[in-house]
Design a protein around this motif. Structure first.
Motif, PDB file in Angstrom:
ATOM      1  N   GLY A  31       0.763  -1.459   0.057  1.00  0.00           N
ATOM      2  CA  GLY A  31       0.087  -0.164   0.128  1.00  0.00           C
ATOM      3  C   GLY A  31       0.814   1.385  -0.055  1.00  0.00           C
ATOM      4  O   GLY A  31       0.247   2.593   0.219  1.00  0.00           O
ATOM      5  N   ARG A  32       2.000   0.970   0.143  1.00  0.00           N
ATOM      6  CA  ARG A  32       2.990   2.307   0.209  1.00  0.00           C
ATOM      7  C   ARG A  32       3.413   3.033  -1.239  1.00  0.00           C
ATOM      8  O   ARG A  32       3.005   1.887  -2.258  1.00  0.00           O
ATOM      9  CB  ARG A  32       4.357   2.085   0.422  1.00  0.00           C
ATOM     10  CG  ARG A  32       4.572   1.469   1.864  1.00  0.00           C
ATOM     11  CD  ARG A  32       6.110   1.010   2.235  1.00  0.00           C
ATOM     12  NE  ARG A  32       6.938   2.217   2.183  1.00  0.00           N
ATOM     13  CZ  ARG A  32       7.347   2.916   2.945  1.00  0.00           C
ATOM     14  NH1 ARG A  32       6.873   2.871   4.481  1.00  0.00           N
ATOM     15  NH2 ARG A  32       8.324   3.820   2.922  1.00  0.00           N
ATOM     16  N   VAL A  33       3.085   4.238  -1.570  1.00  0.00           N
ATOM     17  CA  VAL A  33       3.467   4.817  -2.638  1.00  0.00           C
ATOM     18  C   VAL A  33       4.921   4.404  -3.222  1.00  0.00           C
ATOM     19  O   VAL A  33       5.837   4.767  -2.499  1.00  0.00           O
ATOM     20  CB  VAL A  33       3.190   6.367  -2.437  1.00  0.00           C
ATOM     21  CG1 VAL A  33       3.532   6.952  -4.035  1.00  0.00           C
ATOM     22  CG2 VAL A  33       1.813   6.843  -2.074  1.00  0.00           C
ATOM     23  N   GLU A  43      -0.375   8.786  -8.647  1.00  0.00           N
ATOM     24  CA  GLU A  43       0.533   8.030  -7.498  1.00  0.00           C
ATOM     25  C   GLU A  43       0.439   6.637  -7.740  1.00  0.00           C
ATOM     26  O   GLU A  43      -0.807   6.062  -8.327  1.00  0.00           O
ATOM     27  CB  GLU A  43       0.221   8.271  -6.087  1.00  0.00           C
ATOM     28  CG  GLU A  43       0.439   9.697  -5.574  1.00  0.00           C
ATOM     29  CD  GLU A  43       0.201  10.004  -4.283  1.00  0.00           C
ATOM     30  OE1 GLU A  43       0.922  10.689  -3.420  1.00  0.00           O
ATOM     31  OE2 GLU A  43      -0.711   9.163  -3.597  1.00  0.00           O
ATOM     32  N   THR A  45       1.046   2.674  -5.964  1.00  0.00           N
ATOM     33  CA  THR A  45       1.594   2.145  -5.029  1.00  0.00           C
ATOM     34  C   THR A  45       2.374   0.999  -5.429  1.00  0.00           C
ATOM     35  O   THR A  45       2.509   0.471  -6.671  1.00  0.00           O
ATOM     36  CB  THR A  45       0.334   1.391  -4.015  1.00  0.00           C
ATOM     37  OG1 THR A  45      -0.364   0.663  -4.901  1.00  0.00           O
ATOM     38  CG2 THR A  45      -0.546   2.368  -3.692  1.00  0.00           C
ATOM     39  N   TYR A  46       2.983   0.214  -4.452  1.00  0.00           N
ATOM     40  CA  TYR A  46       4.014  -0.834  -4.878  1.00  0.00           C
ATOM     41  C   TYR A  46       3.080  -1.978  -5.270  1.00  0.00           C
ATOM     42  O   TYR A  46       3.750  -2.711  -6.141  1.00  0.00           O
ATOM     43  CB  TYR A  46       4.799  -1.265  -3.506  1.00  0.00           C
ATOM     44  CG  TYR A  46       6.163  -0.376  -3.529  1.00  0.00           C
ATOM     45  CD1 TYR A  46       7.198  -0.969  -4.117  1.00  0.00           C
ATOM     46  CD2 TYR A  46       6.083   0.762  -2.823  1.00  0.00           C
ATOM     47  CE1 TYR A  46       8.494  -0.179  -4.145  1.00  0.00           C
ATOM     48  CE2 TYR A  46       7.249   1.449  -2.669  1.00  0.00           C
ATOM     49  CZ  TYR A  46       8.346   0.954  -3.486  1.00  0.00           C
ATOM     50  OH  TYR A  46       9.773   1.499  -3.301  1.00  0.00           O
ATOM     51  N   LYS A 243       9.858   6.183  -1.735  1.00  0.00           N
ATOM     52  CA  LYS A 243       9.118   7.029  -2.831  1.00  0.00           C
ATOM     53  C   LYS A 243      10.022   7.686  -3.860  1.00  0.00           C
ATOM     54  O   LYS A 243      10.762   8.469  -3.682  1.00  0.00           O
ATOM     55  CB  LYS A 243       8.176   7.817  -2.107  1.00  0.00           C
ATOM     56  CG  LYS A 243       6.937   8.801  -2.906  1.00  0.00           C
ATOM     57  CD  LYS A 243       6.343   9.671  -2.415  1.00  0.00           C
ATOM     58  CE  LYS A 243       5.489  10.517  -3.480  1.00  0.00           C
ATOM     59  NZ  LYS A 243       4.645  11.497  -2.304  1.00  0.00           N
TER      60      LYS A 243
END
Length: 531
Positions: A31-33, A43, A45-46, A243
């Motif tokens: 869920g990280r950008v 954006e 996410t991973y 990021k």
């Protein structure tokens, strides 16, 4: 006796680039950008990035792309580049990345040499791309336009098919991942054969000295088509789950705006950007307090310029050294080594050993306790050394010796801590009355003048001396300076044989996309050639 890295050897995973970067994603990391695309403000996410890479790979496989095939990628820094690049590798194919500034004949030469059978690009680059493809008989149906164009498949077309990523079995140690082409500043551009192991190894090695963190926000303006942007900025950042903020081209205003708006914490730059950060008045109008670290690479950075950037931004400053043939990093200065000059490119990264060899005698130069060695050519050995040059065994033999050392062509000195100082390129030394004059040293002196924004020094033919140093100077906006004043300024700071004898004022110094001065474009020229 070879110089050793101060870092303990690291284990090199025996996996593909895709598996190394994406197979270990945790639920939290999904869920990280991963990428913020400044061109679209989108954006990714991973989790989405990996899914799109898989889908792109599946679509390529559905079109017959298989392990061993070469796919050309001609695209500026965007999220689409990241997806297409890793999708090509995930499909088992080899990516040959094409300089965004290439002309149709240069494109055709790379297609012809690499044997690419598919072409991936974007609509602004399509006219030149199609002209280059036409020259080698690569038809429209083989050209994918990522952002869409009439008569061509787009990334959206490929991703929407939902084709599963193929099952591919490759040997990471021998299977070519990428075929970037060397800059050609000292000769004809050559395809550099880099395996999955080369790229995986170099990210793993570089992490010992380049201390990026998962909470970093990294500005990616140096081009991904170049190995520095490709494997350090793009892949290393993805590996640490930071990021990535992409910029399609360098514009100082946008560069500074993104630092402020995105709270950029880690900057990868080339020396021309360091000049702007150190000297341009616009920097004072932007909040740069988020920047904790700056790493300069691609060309030598002078100590004074590095210190100026460090002081102005109030951040850590480091320098690295590498070349395409080294995947690319062999040396880097860790942020926590304040005891070592920023003018150094640092120590060997993990798993690297190197020699310094007298280019005249071939004798190895030994360390000097408490001091710096005599200058010599840098030879490097490690798991990041390329397989060789594509279809050019002779050039490969000239570059990599029987013991596996790659001869870099760079002249260096080694300090008491094992840190390396780049003196200059072996082939770019100016021969003045038998003396060797390094252009980079004179360029560094010129940049200390407050009225000079940029500079380059090349050899100028002279009947008596053989060659004399010829300076091309770019002045700061509104500044005035005469040739005599430039020569007098440098003459006070260097030995007599290093004095600049010819000066021309020009609007801009020609450089490659990676920031290297294109001295070949300056030799034999005067200011009138640039008016």
């Amino acid at each position: 006796m070879p110089f050793q890295s101060p870092f303990a050897d690291v284990e090199i995973p025996d996996v593909s680039v895709y598996d190394y970067l994406f197979s270990g994603l945790t639920d939290d990391e999904l869920g990280r950008v991963a990428v913020f695309d400044s061109a679209t403000n989108a954006e990714t996410t991973y989790g989405d990035l990996r899914a799109r890479i898989d889908a792109f790979a599946g679509a390529l496989a559905a079109r017959g792309i298989k392990p061993g095939d070469v796919v050309a990628l001609h695209c500026p820094n965007t999220a689409a580049f990241v997806i297409a690049f890793h999708g090509i590798l995930r499909a088992g194919a080899t990516a040959t990345t094409i300089n965004s500034l290439y002309t149709p004949p240069e494109i055709a030469n790379q297609l012809r040499d690499s044997g690419a059978i598919r072409y991936v690009t974007v609509s602004p680059l399509l006219p030149g791309a199609m002209a280059g493809c036409a020259e080698v008989g690569l038809g429209q149906e083989h050209v994918i336009v990522l952002d869409g164009a009439e008569g061509h498949e787009s990334m959206m077309d490929l991703l929407s098919e939902g084709a599963p990523a193929p099952e591919v079995s490759i040997d990471p140690a021998t299977h070519l991942a990428v075929l970037p082409y060397s800059s050609g500043t000292t000769g004809k551009a050559k395809g550099v054969m880099l395996t999955h192991r080369n790229l995986v190894a170099n990210v793993q090695q570089s992490l010992t000295a380049i201390q990026e963190r998962s909470d970093d926000v990294v500005l990616a303006v140096l081009p991904f088509f170049h190995i520095y942007g490709m494997n350090v900025i793009m892949s290393l950042t993805l590996k640490v789950r930071a990021k990535l903020v992409t910029m399609p081209r360098f514009d100082l205003g946008d560069f500074l705006r993104l630092i402020h708006e995105q709270r950029i914490s880690f900057l990868y730059i080339a020396p021309p950007m360091a000049v702007a950060l150190a000297k341009h008045p616009a920097v004072d109008d932007i909040d740069t307090s988020s920047v904790r670290a700056v790493l300069s690479g691609a060309a030598p950075l002078d100590e004074a310029l590095g210190q100026a950037v460090k002081k102005r931004l109030g951040c850590g400053m480091q320098q690295g050294y590498g070349m395409t043939e080294l995947s690319p990093v062999s040396h880097a200065l860790p942020l926590d080594r304040d005891d070592i000059s920023i003018g150094s490119v640092g120590m060997a990264v993990a798993n690297v050993e190197f020699k310094v060899v007298d280019p005249g005698t071939g004798e190895e130069i030994d360390a000097v306790p408490g001091g710096r060695t005599a200058p010599g050519e840098l030879w490097v050995r490690g798991p990041n050394v390329m397989v060789g040059y594509l279809g050019n065994d002779e050039a490969t033999r000239e570059t990599i010796d029987a013991d596996g050392y790659l001869h870099t062509g760079d002249i260096v000195e080694v300090g008491p801590e094992g840190e390396v100082y780049v003196v200059d390129r072996l082939k770019e030394l100016i021969k003045y009355k038998g003396y060797q004059v390094p252009p980079a040293e004179l360029e560094a002196v010129l940049l200390t003048h407050p009225a000079i924004a940029d500079s380059a020094v090349v050899p100028h033919p002279d009947e008596d001396a053989g060659e004399v140093p010829h300076a091309f100077v770019v002045l700061q906006e509104g500044a005035t300076l005469t040739a005599e004043e430039v020569m007098a300024y440098v003459g006070e700071k260097v030995a007599p044989h290093k004095k600049i004898r010819v000066v021309d004022f020009i609007p801009v110094i020609p450089k490659s996309a990676s920031g290297k001065i294109l001295r070949k474009d300056l030799k034999g020229k005067t200011a009138s050639d640039f008016s």
